[in-house]
Design a protein around this motif. Structure first.
Motif, PDB file in Angstrom:
ATOM      1  N   LYS A 170      -3.193   5.081  -4.718  1.00  0.00           N
ATOM      2  CA  LYS A 170      -4.449   4.347  -4.914  1.00  0.00           C
ATOM      3  C   LYS A 170      -4.973   4.467  -6.344  1.00  0.00           C
ATOM      4  CE  LYS A 170      -9.073   3.875  -2.831  1.00  0.00           C
ATOM      5  NZ  LYS A 170      -8.903   2.546  -2.192  1.00  0.00           N
ATOM      6  N   GLU A 171      -4.996   5.682  -6.884  1.00  0.00           N
ATOM      7  CA  GLU A 171      -5.575   5.880  -8.212  1.00  0.00           C
ATOM      8  C   GLU A 171      -4.771   5.197  -9.315  1.00  0.00           C
ATOM      9  OE1 GLU A 171      -7.242   8.848  -5.522  1.00  0.00           O
ATOM     10  OE2 GLU A 171      -5.167   8.231  -5.948  1.00  0.00           O
ATOM     11  N   GLN A 172      -3.527   4.878  -9.050  1.00  0.00           N
ATOM     12  CA  GLN A 172      -2.664   4.267 -10.066  1.00  0.00           C
ATOM     13  C   GLN A 172      -2.568   2.748  -9.942  1.00  0.00           C
ATOM     14  OE1 GLN A 172      -1.586   6.149 -12.485  1.00  0.00           O
ATOM     15  NE2 GLN A 172      -2.289   8.045 -11.515  1.00  0.00           N
ATOM     16  N   VAL A 173      -3.303   2.156  -9.001  1.00  0.00           N
ATOM     17  CA  VAL A 173      -3.216   0.710  -8.784  1.00  0.00           C
ATOM     18  C   VAL A 173      -3.500  -0.086 -10.060  1.00  0.00           C
ATOM     19  CG1 VAL A 173      -4.349  -1.238  -7.616  1.00  0.00           C
ATOM     20  CG2 VAL A 173      -3.521   0.711  -6.295  1.00  0.00           C
ATOM     21  N   PRO A 174      -4.506   0.264 -10.881  1.00  0.00           N
ATOM     22  CA  PRO A 174      -4.704  -0.506 -12.119  1.00  0.00           C
ATOM     23  C   PRO A 174      -3.465  -0.526 -13.016  1.00  0.00           C
ATOM     24  CG  PRO A 174      -6.649   0.815 -11.652  1.00  0.00           C
ATOM     25  CD  PRO A 174      -5.588   1.258 -10.678  1.00  0.00           C
ATOM     26  N   GLN A 175      -2.734   0.593 -13.070  1.00  0.00           N
ATOM     27  CA  GLN A 175      -1.526   0.644 -13.876  1.00  0.00           C
ATOM     28  C   GLN A 175      -0.458  -0.302 -13.329  1.00  0.00           C
ATOM     29  OE1 GLN A 175       1.383   4.107 -15.739  1.00  0.00           O
ATOM     30  NE2 GLN A 175       0.420   4.506 -13.771  1.00  0.00           N
ATOM     31  N   HIS A 208      -1.569  12.098  -0.792  1.00  0.00           N
ATOM     32  CA  HIS A 208      -2.295  11.157  -1.641  1.00  0.00           C
ATOM     33  C   HIS A 208      -2.728   9.976  -0.788  1.00  0.00           C
ATOM     34  CE1 HIS A 208       1.787   9.307  -1.814  1.00  0.00           C
ATOM     35  NE2 HIS A 208       1.089   8.180  -1.824  1.00  0.00           N
ATOM     36  N   ILE A 209      -3.661   9.207  -1.308  1.00  0.00           N
ATOM     37  CA  ILE A 209      -4.107   7.997  -0.615  1.00  0.00           C
ATOM     38  C   ILE A 209      -3.297   6.814  -1.128  1.00  0.00           C
ATOM     39  CG2 ILE A 209      -6.060   6.453  -0.195  1.00  0.00           C
ATOM     40  CD1 ILE A 209      -7.881   8.880  -0.390  1.00  0.00           C
ATOM     41  N   THR A 210      -2.804   6.021  -0.214  1.00  0.00           N
ATOM     42  CA  THR A 210      -1.939   4.905  -0.564  1.00  0.00           C
ATOM     43  C   THR A 210      -2.706   3.794  -1.287  1.00  0.00           C
ATOM     44  OG1 THR A 210      -0.431   3.229   0.312  1.00  0.00           O
ATOM     45  CG2 THR A 210      -2.308   3.792   1.679  1.00  0.00           C
ATOM     46  N   GLY A 211      -1.966   3.044  -2.091  1.00  0.00           N
ATOM     47  CA  GLY A 211      -2.521   1.878  -2.756  1.00  0.00           C
ATOM     48  C   GLY A 211      -2.256   0.573  -2.035  1.00  0.00           C
ATOM     49  N   LEU A 212      -1.711   0.637  -0.811  1.00  0.00           N
ATOM     50  CA  LEU A 212      -1.356  -0.599  -0.109  1.00  0.00           C
ATOM     51  C   LEU A 212      -2.528  -1.557   0.006  1.00  0.00           C
ATOM     52  CD1 LEU A 212       0.961   0.270   2.937  1.00  0.00           C
ATOM     53  CD2 LEU A 212       1.596  -0.314   0.600  1.00  0.00           C
ATOM     54  N   GLY A 213      -3.656  -1.065   0.492  1.00  0.00           N
ATOM     55  CA  GLY A 213      -4.790  -1.951   0.731  1.00  0.00           C
ATOM     56  C   GLY A 213      -5.332  -2.556  -0.548  1.00  0.00           C
ATOM     57  N   ASP A 214      -5.452  -1.757  -1.595  1.00  0.00           N
ATOM     58  CA  ASP A 214      -5.963  -2.271  -2.861  1.00  0.00           C
ATOM     59  C   ASP A 214      -5.026  -3.317  -3.452  1.00  0.00           C
ATOM     60  OD1 ASP A 214      -8.106  -0.601  -2.578  1.00  0.00           O
ATOM     61  OD2 ASP A 214      -7.487   0.830  -4.123  1.00  0.00           O
ATOM     62  N   LEU A 215      -3.723  -3.083  -3.344  1.00  0.00           N
ATOM     63  CA  LEU A 215      -2.768  -4.064  -3.859  1.00  0.00           C
ATOM     64  C   LEU A 215      -2.809  -5.351  -3.048  1.00  0.00           C
ATOM     65  CD1 LEU A 215       0.263  -1.741  -4.653  1.00  0.00           C
ATOM     66  CD2 LEU A 215      -1.132  -2.992  -6.309  1.00  0.00           C
ATOM     67  N   ARG A 216      -2.959  -5.220  -1.742  1.00  0.00           N
ATOM     68  CA  ARG A 216      -3.074  -6.406  -0.886  1.00  0.00           C
ATOM     69  C   ARG A 216      -4.296  -7.231  -1.282  1.00  0.00           C
ATOM     70  NH1 ARG A 216      -4.600  -4.478   4.641  1.00  0.00           N
ATOM     71  NH2 ARG A 216      -6.507  -4.137   3.453  1.00  0.00           N
ATOM     72  N   LEU A 264      -3.940   5.600   7.321  1.00  0.00           N
ATOM     73  CA  LEU A 264      -3.840   4.800   8.545  1.00  0.00           C
ATOM     74  C   LEU A 264      -4.670   3.524   8.429  1.00  0.00           C
ATOM     75  CD1 LEU A 264      -3.959   7.593  11.257  1.00  0.00           C
ATOM     76  CD2 LEU A 264      -1.954   6.333  10.427  1.00  0.00           C
ATOM     77  N   ALA A 265      -5.522   3.463   7.411  1.00  0.00           N
ATOM     78  CA  ALA A 265      -6.288   2.252   7.100  1.00  0.00           C
ATOM     79  C   ALA A 265      -5.823   1.650   5.778  1.00  0.00           C
ATOM     80  CB  ALA A 265      -7.777   2.560   7.044  1.00  0.00           C
ATOM     81  N   CYS A 266      -4.567   1.928   5.386  1.00  0.00           N
ATOM     82  CA  CYS A 266      -3.974   1.405   4.142  1.00  0.00           C
ATOM     83  C   CYS A 266      -4.760   1.804   2.904  1.00  0.00           C
ATOM     84  CB  CYS A 266      -3.803  -0.105   4.202  1.00  0.00           C
ATOM     85  SG  CYS A 266      -2.501  -0.619   5.357  1.00  0.00           S
ATOM     86  N   GLY A 267      -5.388   2.996   2.962  1.00  0.00           N
ATOM     87  CA  GLY A 267      -6.074   3.517   1.794  1.00  0.00           C
ATOM     88  C   GLY A 267      -7.487   3.039   1.624  1.00  0.00           C
ATOM     89  N   GLN A 268      -8.002   2.362   2.631  1.00  0.00           N
ATOM     90  CA  GLN A 268      -9.366   1.846   2.536  1.00  0.00           C
ATOM     91  C   GLN A 268     -10.198   2.352   3.705  1.00  0.00           C
ATOM     92  OE1 GLN A 268      -8.582  -2.391   2.239  1.00  0.00           O
ATOM     93  NE2 GLN A 268      -8.764  -2.275   0.023  1.00  0.00           N
TER      94      GLN A 268
END
Length: 234
Positions: A33-38, A62-70, A226-230
């Motif tokens: 999640k924290e690296q999504v901007p990169q 760690h928390i996934t970036g799936l939701g933010d990327l979606r 379990l909520a895709c990082g959100q």
């Protein structure tokens, strides 16, 4: 092929961005999640269209970036069929092929670290690489003491599934704690200290005796993932 490897220093997580060439559709494996901007910066600068975001399993560190990327790209979020994540758009089964603009990834069910762990083989007809998540690490293996992990299933996944790939297949894990970036199936057969020269019973005893502390973020990361990082809506 376009290939980029990213590293999250807090969780020692590797993330992989793949596309057949600049200007094409792309996929990403195990985003943080924290690296999504990169990641989004790389996608923009390489003129890519992100269409798939994959988690190899439900991460606990760690928390996934799936939701933010979606949300940012409209990409499809992907995990294995056994996942309990409610927000995943596509659940893949063992042997299923993911095809993205000239790239082919085959899903392999490789439980042991968790019961929803998958690996993904690049170009399964002539395997070039495998993204192993946490089940097989470089000179190590993923712990088996939480999220329905099982050392016997871990052994089976590594020895009877991953080690059936050609020796020259590159191994890209989801984590490394020593600074290694890539290995190969042949190297891990010969030099992985948890596997090489051991039988299944030895491996199971070793894994059951590790007595590791829980990941620091486990109580936060697992529910979030379990909520895709959100966070879930109230």
């Amino acid at each position: 092929m376009l290939f980029r490897q990213f590293f999250d220093p807090l969780s020692s997580t590797y993330t992989y961005l793949l596309a057949s060439a600049p200007g094409r559709e792309a996929l990403i494996v195990d985003p943080v999640k924290e690296q999504v901007p990169q990641y989004l910066q790389a996608v923009e600068q390489l003129d890519l269209h992100l269409v798939r975001a994959i988690d190899t399993h439900t991460h606990a560190d760690h928390i996934t970036g799936l939701g933010d990327l979606r949300d940012a790209s409209g990409c499809v979020t992907v995990m294995g069929a056994q996942t309990r994540a409610e927000c995943v758009s596509q659940r893949v089964c063992d042997g299923e092929l993911l095809e993205v603009d000239g790239l082919r990834l085959q899903a392999l069910y490789t439980p042991g670290h968790t019961d929803d762990s998958f690996s993904f083989v690049l170009d399964p007809g002539r395997p070039r690489a495998v993204f192993t998540g946490d089940v097989l690490l470089i000179r190590g293996t993923g712990r088996t003491d939480f999220q329905n992990g099982d050392p016997q299933r871990s052994w089976d996944s590594i020895v009877n599934r991953l080690f059936r790939l050609p020796d020259e297949t590159l191994v890209y894990p989801a984590h490394d704690y020593k600074g290694w970036t890539v290995s190969s199936i042949g190297e891990e057969k010969r030099y992985n200290p948890r596997i090489a020269g051991r039988g299944e019973a030895d491996y199971v005893a070793l894994m059951r005796g590790l007595k590791l502390a829980s990941p620091k973020l486990m109580d936060i990361a697992v529910p979030a993932n379990l909520a895709c990082g959100q966070p879930k809506a109230a």
